[in-house]
Design a protein around this motif. Structure first.
Motif, PDB file in Angstrom:
ATOM      1  N   TYR A   1      11.739 -14.252  29.660  1.00 40.11           N
ATOM      2  CA  TYR A   1      10.646 -13.705  30.453  1.00 40.11           C
ATOM      3  C   TYR A   1      10.255 -12.349  29.900  1.00 40.11           C
ATOM      4  O   TYR A   1      11.062 -11.649  29.298  1.00 40.11           O
ATOM      5  CB  TYR A   1      10.958 -13.680  31.947  1.00 40.11           C
ATOM      6  CG  TYR A   1      11.437 -12.387  32.519  1.00 40.11           C
ATOM      7  CD1 TYR A   1      10.536 -11.393  32.930  1.00 40.11           C
ATOM      8  CD2 TYR A   1      12.787 -12.143  32.692  1.00 40.11           C
ATOM      9  CE1 TYR A   1      10.979 -10.211  33.473  1.00 40.11           C
ATOM     10  CE2 TYR A   1      13.235 -10.961  33.238  1.00 40.11           C
ATOM     11  CZ  TYR A   1      12.332 -10.002  33.627  1.00 40.11           C
ATOM     12  OH  TYR A   1      12.767  -8.841  34.166  1.00 40.11           O
TER      13      TYR A   1
ATOM     14  N   THR B   1      12.747  -3.819  34.159  1.00 36.89           N
ATOM     15  CA  THR B   1      12.157  -3.296  35.393  1.00 36.89           C
ATOM     16  C   THR B   1      12.992  -3.718  36.596  1.00 36.89           C
ATOM     17  O   THR B   1      13.381  -4.887  36.695  1.00 36.89           O
ATOM     18  CB  THR B   1      10.732  -3.857  35.581  1.00 36.89           C
ATOM     19  OG1 THR B   1       9.936  -3.458  34.465  1.00 36.89           O
ATOM     20  CG2 THR B   1      10.099  -3.353  36.868  1.00 36.89           C
ATOM     21  N   ALA B   2      13.257  -2.811  37.512  1.00 37.56           N
ATOM     22  CA  ALA B   2      13.908  -3.137  38.786  1.00 37.56           C
ATOM     23  C   ALA B   2      13.014  -2.652  39.921  1.00 37.56           C
ATOM     24  O   ALA B   2      12.486  -1.543  39.870  1.00 37.56           O
ATOM     25  CB  ALA B   2      15.270  -2.471  38.881  1.00 37.56           C
TER      26      ALA B   2
ATOM     27  N   LEU C   1      29.614 -10.654  42.346  1.00 38.42           N
ATOM     28  CA  LEU C   1      28.376 -11.219  41.799  1.00 38.42           C
ATOM     29  C   LEU C   1      27.296 -11.434  42.859  1.00 38.42           C
ATOM     30  O   LEU C   1      27.524 -12.085  43.860  1.00 38.42           O
ATOM     31  CB  LEU C   1      28.679 -12.596  41.221  1.00 38.42           C
ATOM     32  CG  LEU C   1      29.268 -12.658  39.826  1.00 38.42           C
ATOM     33  CD1 LEU C   1      30.037 -13.944  39.671  1.00 38.42           C
ATOM     34  CD2 LEU C   1      28.160 -12.564  38.805  1.00 38.42           C
TER      35      LEU C   1
ATOM     36  N   GLU D   1      22.998 -12.780  35.046  1.00 40.34           N
ATOM     37  CA  GLU D   1      24.092 -11.825  34.978  1.00 40.34           C
ATOM     38  C   GLU D   1      24.318 -11.126  36.324  1.00 40.34           C
ATOM     39  O   GLU D   1      23.552 -11.264  37.251  1.00 40.34           O
ATOM     40  CB  GLU D   1      23.776 -10.771  33.912  1.00 40.34           C
ATOM     41  CG  GLU D   1      23.687 -11.339  32.521  1.00 40.34           C
ATOM     42  CD  GLU D   1      24.954 -12.062  32.107  1.00 40.34           C
ATOM     43  OE1 GLU D   1      26.037 -11.490  32.276  1.00 40.34           O
ATOM     44  OE2 GLU D   1      24.860 -13.208  31.642  1.00 40.34           O
ATOM     45  N   LEU D   2      25.353 -10.356  36.331  1.00 45.10           N
ATOM     46  CA  LEU D   2      25.712  -9.561  37.509  1.00 45.10           C
ATOM     47  C   LEU D   2      24.536  -8.774  38.104  1.00 45.10           C
ATOM     48  O   LEU D   2      23.872  -8.038  37.396  1.00 45.10           O
ATOM     49  CB  LEU D   2      26.748  -8.521  37.093  1.00 45.10           C
ATOM     50  CG  LEU D   2      28.199  -8.974  37.019  1.00 45.10           C
ATOM     51  CD1 LEU D   2      28.947  -8.068  36.066  1.00 45.10           C
ATOM     52  CD2 LEU D   2      28.809  -8.900  38.398  1.00 45.10           C
ATOM     53  N   GLY D   3      24.337  -8.916  39.372  1.00 45.90           N
ATOM     54  CA  GLY D   3      23.382  -8.063  40.084  1.00 45.90           C
ATOM     55  C   GLY D   3      21.958  -8.184  39.598  1.00 45.90           C
ATOM     56  O   GLY D   3      21.146  -7.298  39.794  1.00 45.90           O
ATOM     57  N   SER D   4      21.626  -9.301  38.980  1.00 45.95           N
ATOM     58  CA  SER D   4      20.346  -9.328  38.298  1.00 45.95           C
ATOM     59  C   SER D   4      19.175  -9.579  39.230  1.00 45.95           C
ATOM     60  O   SER D   4      18.043  -9.539  38.789  1.00 45.95           O
ATOM     61  CB  SER D   4      20.352 -10.379  37.215  1.00 45.95           C
ATOM     62  OG  SER D   4      20.370 -11.637  37.816  1.00 45.95           O
ATOM     63  N   LEU D   5      19.413  -9.857  40.500  1.00 43.56           N
ATOM     64  CA  LEU D   5      18.274 -10.081  41.384  1.00 43.56           C
ATOM     65  C   LEU D   5      17.335  -8.890  41.357  1.00 43.56           C
ATOM     66  O   LEU D   5      16.132  -9.020  41.181  1.00 43.56           O
ATOM     67  CB  LEU D   5      18.732 -10.363  42.821  1.00 43.56           C
ATOM     68  CG  LEU D   5      17.584 -10.563  43.815  1.00 43.56           C
ATOM     69  CD1 LEU D   5      16.767 -11.799  43.483  1.00 43.56           C
ATOM     70  CD2 LEU D   5      18.091 -10.640  45.240  1.00 43.56           C
ATOM     71  N   ILE D   6      17.904  -7.707  41.511  1.00 42.65           N
ATOM     72  CA  ILE D   6      17.066  -6.507  41.603  1.00 42.65           C
ATOM     73  C   ILE D   6      16.330  -6.247  40.289  1.00 42.65           C
ATOM     74  O   ILE D   6      15.251  -5.681  40.275  1.00 42.65           O
ATOM     75  CB  ILE D   6      17.908  -5.289  42.076  1.00 42.65           C
ATOM     76  CG1 ILE D   6      17.017  -4.232  42.728  1.00 42.65           C
ATOM     77  CG2 ILE D   6      18.742  -4.711  40.946  1.00 42.65           C
ATOM     78  CD1 ILE D   6      17.755  -3.223  43.558  1.00 42.65           C
ATOM     79  N   HIS D   7      16.916  -6.691  39.172  1.00 45.03           N
ATOM     80  CA  HIS D   7      16.212  -6.563  37.894  1.00 45.03           C
ATOM     81  C   HIS D   7      15.285  -7.747  37.643  1.00 45.03           C
ATOM     82  O   HIS D   7      14.167  -7.587  37.199  1.00 45.03           O
ATOM     83  CB  HIS D   7      17.214  -6.438  36.734  1.00 45.03           C
ATOM     84  CG  HIS D   7      17.747  -5.049  36.553  1.00 45.03           C
ATOM     85  ND1 HIS D   7      18.369  -4.620  35.418  1.00 45.03           N
ATOM     86  CD2 HIS D   7      17.741  -3.981  37.396  1.00 45.03           C
ATOM     87  CE1 HIS D   7      18.728  -3.349  35.553  1.00 45.03           C
ATOM     88  NE2 HIS D   7      18.366  -2.944  36.741  1.00 45.03           N
ATOM     89  N   GLY D   8      15.782  -8.957  37.955  1.00 41.82           N
ATOM     90  CA  GLY D   8      15.040 -10.150  37.554  1.00 41.82           C
ATOM     91  C   GLY D   8      13.814 -10.450  38.385  1.00 41.82           C
ATOM     92  O   GLY D   8      12.889 -11.128  37.928  1.00 41.82           O
TER      93      GLY D   8
ATOM     94  N   SER E   1      19.793 -16.880  44.286  1.00 41.65           N
ATOM     95  CA  SER E   1      20.652 -15.700  44.400  1.00 41.65           C
ATOM     96  C   SER E   1      21.599 -15.826  45.596  1.00 41.65           C
ATOM     97  O   SER E   1      22.790 -15.480  45.510  1.00 41.65           O
ATOM     98  CB  SER E   1      19.775 -14.456  44.547  1.00 41.65           C
ATOM     99  OG  SER E   1      20.551 -13.309  44.697  1.00 41.65           O
TER     100      SER E   1
ATOM    101  N   ALA F   1      25.636 -16.171  45.284  1.00 44.88           N
ATOM    102  CA  ALA F   1      26.542 -15.256  45.995  1.00 44.88           C
ATOM    103  C   ALA F   1      27.547 -16.048  46.831  1.00 44.88           C
ATOM    104  O   ALA F   1      28.723 -15.696  46.901  1.00 44.88           O
ATOM    105  CB  ALA F   1      25.735 -14.302  46.875  1.00 44.88           C
TER     106      ALA F   1
END
Lengths: 320, 320
Positions: free
Chosen positions: A122, A172-173, A213, B212-219, B248, B252
């Motif tokens: 992406y 971007t976050a 995670l 990857e870890l915690g990627s919701l806020i980035h993705g 997500s 989790a």
């Protein structure tokens, strides 16, 4: 012949900030005055009118000054749409791709945005922040050597990887926007307030930094449940939420596959005092030291960089 | 003597749904009719008035029926505040802790909520969903043996661990509320719509499941950038976002330290057809098979369970 003054315009979604700048002998710019007007999303009677109403005093005094613009004014909802340039890219290549045009006998240029591709297929975009990254690069020759991460917190945090003077890629976050939505529209916060509580912020940040995670979507409800059990006051809740979101953002940056923190020469933060300090504190919880830069300084350095890199002999000459 | 009819009231934040129920010989309840009125947050002239206006036809016909209530009506913003009972807890203990009172010569009971503590020292709460979990337990004797996970998607997803007939603990995810905020208030979605696109949903879910870890806020910003590059239409964007958020949430749950999917006897979903199907599909991407239960059936079974577990000889007798 070098003009004595240039107008630099930071024109985002919400605000227009125009700076009258003196051109120094080394072609750097110095702020003289600032005037403000409406942002791109709020202009109703045309961008040309909005801009020239704003800078009228300077036009009266100095005549047809050149105008450099950056931000959402170059987006699809702005005055003229500029492209997103592909990373990796150098500052000179950005300057060379400025969109130039003529208006009321002024020479204008809009700085284009950037895009990059990630492994998971992406593409990410930025528009406005590239100017600050270019400014940061121009501020110190050391910044153009080695591998550096530049974090620009705001409505959307941008994490930008810079290597040997080029913008390599970025992520971007939506941290700031999520904070704003959750503060004003969710069940988590009953009484939005700006009173920062350091302990609550630290607790929130530690929660997400240390968590499993994907736990943001599960853990964020603790903002409410802690209030129900009087473990968090309504006044402290926004600070705790801020800590959780910034913790999650920082944790994602620490675990990004695109860079390794151990292989970075520096980690830098460009933003408002308040936000930069919060990101710096959370990074320091993970033993990452940071250097902070003020947005205003870096933005001016960015406009200087663009101005210097525009074709020297034909600086801001119009493409008709 | 057992009354022939009981009124069961599901009274949440947005809606009141009152069911006239026939009491069968085995003390289970059967829906006869449904009447609706305003939710807790919308009642302006008092809860008593709202309820009795709603059920007036039944009172006229049957006189002083007993009334069982569940949901936010028992919260701090409701009619009478009931406690949050600590997990692990059995259905009988929940019934025993119903808040009973008398009003206009009717016997009323409000089902209390539940709370549990997590390893990371924060407490989670539910109010309303506990009735459905009790109903699910009562529906089949197999449900009261072994270790099961019950997922209740909605504004807030609840993941409930049930073991040998007890509610052991649960986790809350703000998936539905986040979706709603992002659909209506963020830069991600320009044109909210309800046209579900399966491929976009799958793409979104795969993104966060595999990330990857915690990627919701980035993705999550990819919802916007994909639209900018025409990789996602504005019509498809809500489905893609739904996939990302449910992906997500499921990821989790898969990584939760409180349970191991390999050690579960079953994974169950209680919700609307649409939402249950989406969660089921995402879980099946991870080779987890699920059983789906309709909310209406499980809610009725929950009211039946509470009704049966109330002190038999003094069923719904008032504590004065």
């Amino acid at each position: 012949m070098t003009p004595q003054y240039v107008i630099a315009v930071d024109w985002g979604t919400s605000h227009l900030r125009a700076y009258l700048c003196k051109v120094n002998e080394d072609l750097t710019l110095s702020y003289q005055e600032c005037l403000t007007a409406r942002g791109v999303s709020k202009v109703s009677h045309g961008f040309e009118q909005e801009l020239f109403d704003c800078i009228e005093p300077w036009v009266e005094q100095f005549g047809n000054l050149s105008i450099l613009m950056s931000g959402q004014i170059g987006s699809s909802i702005g005055w003229k749409e500029t492209t997103y340039l592909a990373c990796p890219i150098s500052p000179k290549a950005v300057a060379a791709s400025c969109l130039r045009f003529n208006c009321r006998e002024h020479q204008l240029a809009i700085v284009p945005g950037l895009h990059c591709s990630h492994e998971n297929n992406y593409r990410d975009v930025m528009r406005g922040e590239e100017l600050q990254v270019l400014g940061w690069l121009a501020q110190n020759p050391k910044h153009t050597l080695g591998r550096h991460l530049v974090c620009l917190p705001g409505t959307h945090t941008k994490w930008v990887l810079v290597e040997d003077g080029q913008v390599v890629l970025f992520k971007t976050a939506m941290t700031g926007e999520l904070y704003d939505l959750l503060i004003h529209h969710s069940v988590l916060i009953q009484h939005p307030n700006d009173e920062f509580n350091q302990q609550a912020f630290n607790d929130g940040a530690k929660y997400t930094l240390a968590s499993e995670l994907g736990s943001l979507i599960h853990g964020i409800f603790s903002v409410r449940s802690k209030q129900l059990f009087n473990e968090l006051s309504t006044e402290q809740a926004p600070s705790y939420l801020s800590g959780m979101l910034i913790g999650s953002d920082v944790r994602a940056a620490l675990n990004a596959t695109e860079w390794q923190f151990t292989q970075l020469d520096s980690v830098n933060i460009i933003g408002s005092n308040t936000l930069s300090k919060r990101f710096s504190e959370v990074l320091s919880m993970q033993d990452i030291s940071t250097q902070l830069y003020a947005v205003a300084d870096v933005t001016l350095a960015g406009f200087s960089s663009i101005y210097q890199d525009l074709n020297i002999t034909q600086r801001l000459k119009i493409k008709k």
